[in-house]
Design a protein around this motif. Structure first.
Motif, PDB file in Angstrom:
ATOM      1  N   THR A  73      49.900  37.379  41.962  1.00 38.39           N
ATOM      2  CA  THR A  73      50.476  37.831  40.706  1.00 38.39           C
ATOM      3  C   THR A  73      49.380  38.265  39.751  1.00 38.39           C
ATOM      4  OG1 THR A  73      52.284  36.266  41.033  1.00 38.39           O
ATOM      5  CG2 THR A  73      52.027  37.192  38.814  1.00 38.39           C
ATOM      6  N   PHE A  74      48.274  37.512  39.731  1.00 40.22           N
ATOM      7  CA  PHE A  74      47.097  37.958  38.988  1.00 40.22           C
ATOM      8  C   PHE A  74      45.853  37.266  39.523  1.00 40.22           C
ATOM      9  CE2 PHE A  74      48.413  34.288  36.307  1.00 40.22           C
ATOM     10  CZ  PHE A  74      47.214  33.591  36.228  1.00 40.22           C
ATOM     11  N   ASN A  75      44.698  37.905  39.275  1.00 35.45           N
ATOM     12  CA  ASN A  75      43.374  37.350  39.527  1.00 35.45           C
ATOM     13  C   ASN A  75      42.614  37.280  38.217  1.00 35.45           C
ATOM     14  OD1 ASN A  75      43.381  37.388  42.510  1.00 35.45           O
ATOM     15  ND2 ASN A  75      43.385  39.612  42.279  1.00 35.45           N
ATOM     16  N   THR A  76      41.776  36.276  38.078  1.00 36.38           N
ATOM     17  CA  THR A  76      40.852  36.196  36.953  1.00 36.38           C
ATOM     18  C   THR A  76      39.461  35.936  37.510  1.00 36.38           C
ATOM     19  OG1 THR A  76      42.570  35.289  35.505  1.00 36.38           O
ATOM     20  CG2 THR A  76      40.286  35.027  34.798  1.00 36.38           C
ATOM     21  N   THR A  77      38.491  36.736  37.098  1.00 33.44           N
ATOM     22  CA  THR A  77      37.128  36.606  37.603  1.00 33.44           C
ATOM     23  C   THR A  77      36.199  36.179  36.482  1.00 33.44           C
ATOM     24  OG1 THR A  77      37.490  38.291  39.303  1.00 33.44           O
ATOM     25  CG2 THR A  77      35.211  37.823  38.706  1.00 33.44           C
ATOM     26  N   VAL A  78      35.338  35.193  36.774  1.00 35.07           N
ATOM     27  CA  VAL A  78      34.420  34.659  35.775  1.00 35.07           C
ATOM     28  C   VAL A  78      33.043  34.480  36.409  1.00 35.07           C
ATOM     29  CG1 VAL A  78      35.133  32.288  36.309  1.00 35.07           C
ATOM     30  CG2 VAL A  78      34.046  32.786  34.110  1.00 35.07           C
ATOM     31  N   GLU A  79      31.997  34.757  35.638  1.00 33.29           N
ATOM     32  CA  GLU A  79      30.628  34.627  36.123  1.00 33.29           C
ATOM     33  C   GLU A  79      30.210  33.161  36.157  1.00 33.29           C
ATOM     34  OE1 GLU A  79      26.282  34.172  35.601  1.00 33.29           O
ATOM     35  OE2 GLU A  79      27.794  33.752  34.071  1.00 33.29           O
ATOM     36  N   TYR A  80      29.420  32.801  37.175  1.00 28.54           N
ATOM     37  CA  TYR A  80      28.896  31.437  37.297  1.00 28.54           C
ATOM     38  C   TYR A  80      27.411  31.506  37.602  1.00 28.54           C
ATOM     39  CZ  TYR A  80      27.985  26.715  38.910  1.00 28.54           C
ATOM     40  OH  TYR A  80      27.453  25.456  39.055  1.00 28.54           O
ATOM     41  N   ALA A 131      44.475  29.582  44.017  1.00 28.61           N
ATOM     42  CA  ALA A 131      43.309  29.597  44.897  1.00 28.61           C
ATOM     43  C   ALA A 131      42.116  30.044  44.076  1.00 28.61           C
ATOM     44  CB  ALA A 131      43.527  30.549  46.071  1.00 28.61           C
ATOM     45  N   PHE A 132      40.901  29.794  44.601  1.00 25.08           N
ATOM     46  CA  PHE A 132      39.714  30.427  44.022  1.00 25.08           C
ATOM     47  C   PHE A 132      38.658  30.587  45.094  1.00 25.08           C
ATOM     48  CE2 PHE A 132      39.170  25.863  42.847  1.00 25.08           C
ATOM     49  CZ  PHE A 132      37.927  25.588  43.416  1.00 25.08           C
ATOM     50  N   SER A 133      37.733  31.523  44.860  1.00 26.27           N
ATOM     51  CA  SER A 133      36.699  31.771  45.857  1.00 26.27           C
ATOM     52  C   SER A 133      35.571  32.602  45.275  1.00 26.27           C
ATOM     53  CB  SER A 133      37.283  32.492  47.085  1.00 26.27           C
ATOM     54  OG  SER A 133      37.767  33.771  46.734  1.00 26.27           O
ATOM     55  N   ALA A 134      34.414  32.492  45.935  1.00 27.81           N
ATOM     56  CA  ALA A 134      33.245  33.332  45.682  1.00 27.81           C
ATOM     57  C   ALA A 134      32.588  33.598  47.027  1.00 27.81           C
ATOM     58  CB  ALA A 134      32.265  32.649  44.736  1.00 27.81           C
ATOM     59  N   GLY A 135      32.186  34.841  47.266  1.00 27.43           N
ATOM     60  CA  GLY A 135      31.643  35.192  48.568  1.00 27.43           C
ATOM     61  C   GLY A 135      30.151  35.015  48.712  1.00 27.43           C
ATOM     62  N   THR A 136      29.426  34.844  47.620  1.00 25.80           N
ATOM     63  CA  THR A 136      27.975  34.777  47.680  1.00 25.80           C
ATOM     64  C   THR A 136      27.527  33.546  48.461  1.00 25.80           C
ATOM     65  OG1 THR A 136      27.948  35.771  45.476  1.00 25.80           O
ATOM     66  CG2 THR A 136      25.881  34.857  46.298  1.00 25.80           C
ATOM     67  N   THR A 183      23.753  32.462  41.513  1.00 25.53           N
ATOM     68  CA  THR A 183      24.677  33.158  40.615  1.00 25.53           C
ATOM     69  C   THR A 183      25.741  33.863  41.436  1.00 25.53           C
ATOM     70  OG1 THR A 183      23.368  35.202  40.555  1.00 25.53           O
ATOM     71  CG2 THR A 183      22.885  33.541  38.879  1.00 25.53           C
ATOM     72  N   THR A 184      26.929  33.976  40.881  1.00 23.22           N
ATOM     73  CA  THR A 184      28.027  34.641  41.568  1.00 23.22           C
ATOM     74  C   THR A 184      29.124  34.926  40.561  1.00 23.22           C
ATOM     75  OG1 THR A 184      29.434  34.544  43.553  1.00 23.22           O
ATOM     76  CG2 THR A 184      29.331  32.561  42.193  1.00 23.22           C
ATOM     77  N   ASN A 185      30.191  35.545  41.029  1.00 21.61           N
ATOM     78  CA  ASN A 185      31.442  35.636  40.291  1.00 21.61           C
ATOM     79  C   ASN A 185      32.499  34.877  41.075  1.00 21.61           C
ATOM     80  OD1 ASN A 185      30.960  37.407  37.939  1.00 21.61           O
ATOM     81  ND2 ASN A 185      30.382  38.886  39.500  1.00 21.61           N
TER      82      ASN A 185
END
Length: 331
Positions: A190-197, A222-227, A261-263
Motif C-alpha cells: 500500500t505504501f513504502n517509506t524510505t529513511v537513511e541510516y 516489513a522492512f529491509s535494506a540491501g547494503t 550507511t544505507t537506506n
C-alpha cells in the motif's frame, strides 16, 4: 567467423556461452536477476550455484525490488569490474539514448557495484543489489540493461543513431545484458517509506524495532535494506499484524559494522483493512547495554521501550536507549 569473448560478460540467454557475435538478442538475459522484495543472503553462493538457470522473478509494482547481476569470467586469469544497471519503458528499438540516464541505485545510493572473479571461469555476483520500486505501466513492461566496465573493456554507453549501429552494438558487446521484465500487482505494498541510516564510527548490536499503533489486525508490515555488512541483513520479511488493542511491535537484531550507511525501507500492506484513527508505523534503532556500562542506570528496561515479550525475556538483564525514530502517520 565465431570467436570467444575474453572478459567478464552477460549472457543474452541461457544458450550464450560467450561467442562472438553474440546470439541474436532475445531480451532474456538470465544474469539480470530481479529476486523479489527482500535481499538475498550470500548472493555470491546462491546465484553462482544456479548459473545454468534463469531464476529472475517478475517485478512487484511499487515494491522495493532487489536486483542482482552476475557475470562469468572468460579470460585466462583474474578479472574485476564495476557493474551498472539501467531501465527504460519497453520500446521496439532500444537506442541507448532512451536509457543511458536511467541508472538504478543500491540501498546506499551507489550507481556502480564492484565485483571480481579471481580465476578463469569464475562467476562473479554483486553482493550489493540494485533497488527499484517501478511504477505500473498499463498493459506494458520495462527493459533492464546491465553494463560491466573492466580494465580490459571499459564498455562506455555508445552513441547509436541508426539500426545498423544498433545491430553492431547488440552483436559485439557482451559487456551489456538486456532483459524484459513484467510487473505484477500481487504483493504490491500500500505504501513504502524510505529513511537513511548511518551507524557511525562504532560497530554494535542494533535492534531495529517496528512499532504499529492503531494498525488494524490483518494488515502486514516489513522492512529491509540491501547494503551488505550487517549480520544478519537488516530484513524483516512480510509479517501480519495480529488482532490487538491498538499497539503491537516486532523487531530484528543485527550486528552492524562501523561506518555502515544505507537506506531502510519499511512497507505496509492494508490487505483489505481500513486504517484506524491515530494510525502510525514507527521504525526505531535501539541499543542495549549491560550493567558494566556507565549508562546502565540512566537507561530504560526492555518493557519500557516496548519490546515484545520474547525480546524482553532475552534482554532482561540489559537496559536500552532509542537512538532515533522515523514514523509514517495517518495514511
Amino acid at each position: 567467423m565465431t570467436t570467444m569473448y575474453d572478459d567478464l560478460f552477460f549472457r543474452s540467454n541461457l544458450s550464450d556461452y560467450g561467442q562472438l557475435p553474440s546470439p541474436p538478442l532475445a531480451y532474456e538475459s538470465p544474469d539480470i536477476i530481479p529476486s523479489g522484495i527482500y535481499p538475498t543472503n550470500d548472493p555470491q553462493a546462491f546465484f553462482s550455484s544456479n548459473y545454468n538457470q534463469d531464476v529472475g522473478q517478475n517485478l512487484v509494482t511499487d515494491g522495493q525490488n532487489y536486483i542482482y547481476l552476475r557475470t562469468k569470467n572468460l579470460s585466462s586469469g583474474a578479472e574485476s569490474g564495476k557493474v551498472s544497471l539501467y531501465y527504460t519503458p519497453a520500446s521496439l528499438l532500444l537506442y541507448p539514448n532512451k536509457w543511458k540516464d536511467n541508472a538504478l541505485k543500491t540501498s546506499d545510493n551507489q550507481t556502480e557495484v564492484f565485483l571480481q572473479a579471481p580465476r578463469a571461469g569464475d562467476i562473479a555476483v554483486t553482493d550489493n543489489p540494485f533497488v527499484w520500486a517501478p511504477n505500473s505501466i498499463s498493459g506494458d513492461h520495462y527493459c533492464l540493461i546491465s553494463r560491466v566496465s573492466t580494465p580490459k573493456h571499459d564498455n562506455p554507453v555508445p552513441v547509436v543513431g541508426s539500426y545498423t549501429d544498433l545491430t553492431e552494438f547488440i552483436l559485439n558487446n557482451p559487456g551489456f545484458g538486456w532483459r524484459n521484465v513484467a510487473l505484477v500487482d500481487a504483493n504490491s505494498p500500500t505504501f513504502n517509506t524510505t529513511v537513511e541510516y548511518s551507524q557511525g564510527t562504532e560497530a554494535g548490536s542494533i535492534i531495529f524495532q517496528l512499532e504499529c499503533t492503531n494498525v488494524p489486525g490483518g494488515a502486514s508490515v516489513a522492512f529491509s535494506a540491501g547494503t551488505p555488512g550487517p549480520s544478519p541483513l537488516i530484513v524483516l520479511e512480510k509479517t501480519t499484524v495480529p488482532q490487538n488493542n491498538g499497539s503491537w511491535n516486532t523487531s530484528v537484531t543485527c550486528n552492524v559494522p562501523a561506518n555502515y550507511t544505507t537506506n531502510i525501507t519499511y512497507s505496509y500492506w492494508a490487505n483489505g483493512t481500513q486504517p484506524q484513527p491515530g494510525f502510525q508505523i514507527r521504525l526505531k534503532p535501539i541499543a542495549y547495554f549491560d550493567q558494566s556500562s556507565r549508562f546502565f542506570h540512566q537507561l530504560r528496561s526492555p518493557q519500557e521501550l516496548g519490546a515484545s515479550p520474547e525480546l524482553a525475556r532475552r534482554m532482561s538483564a540489559q537496559r536500552g536507549i532509542v537512538l532515533g525514530s522515523h514514523a509514517t502517520i495517518g495514511r
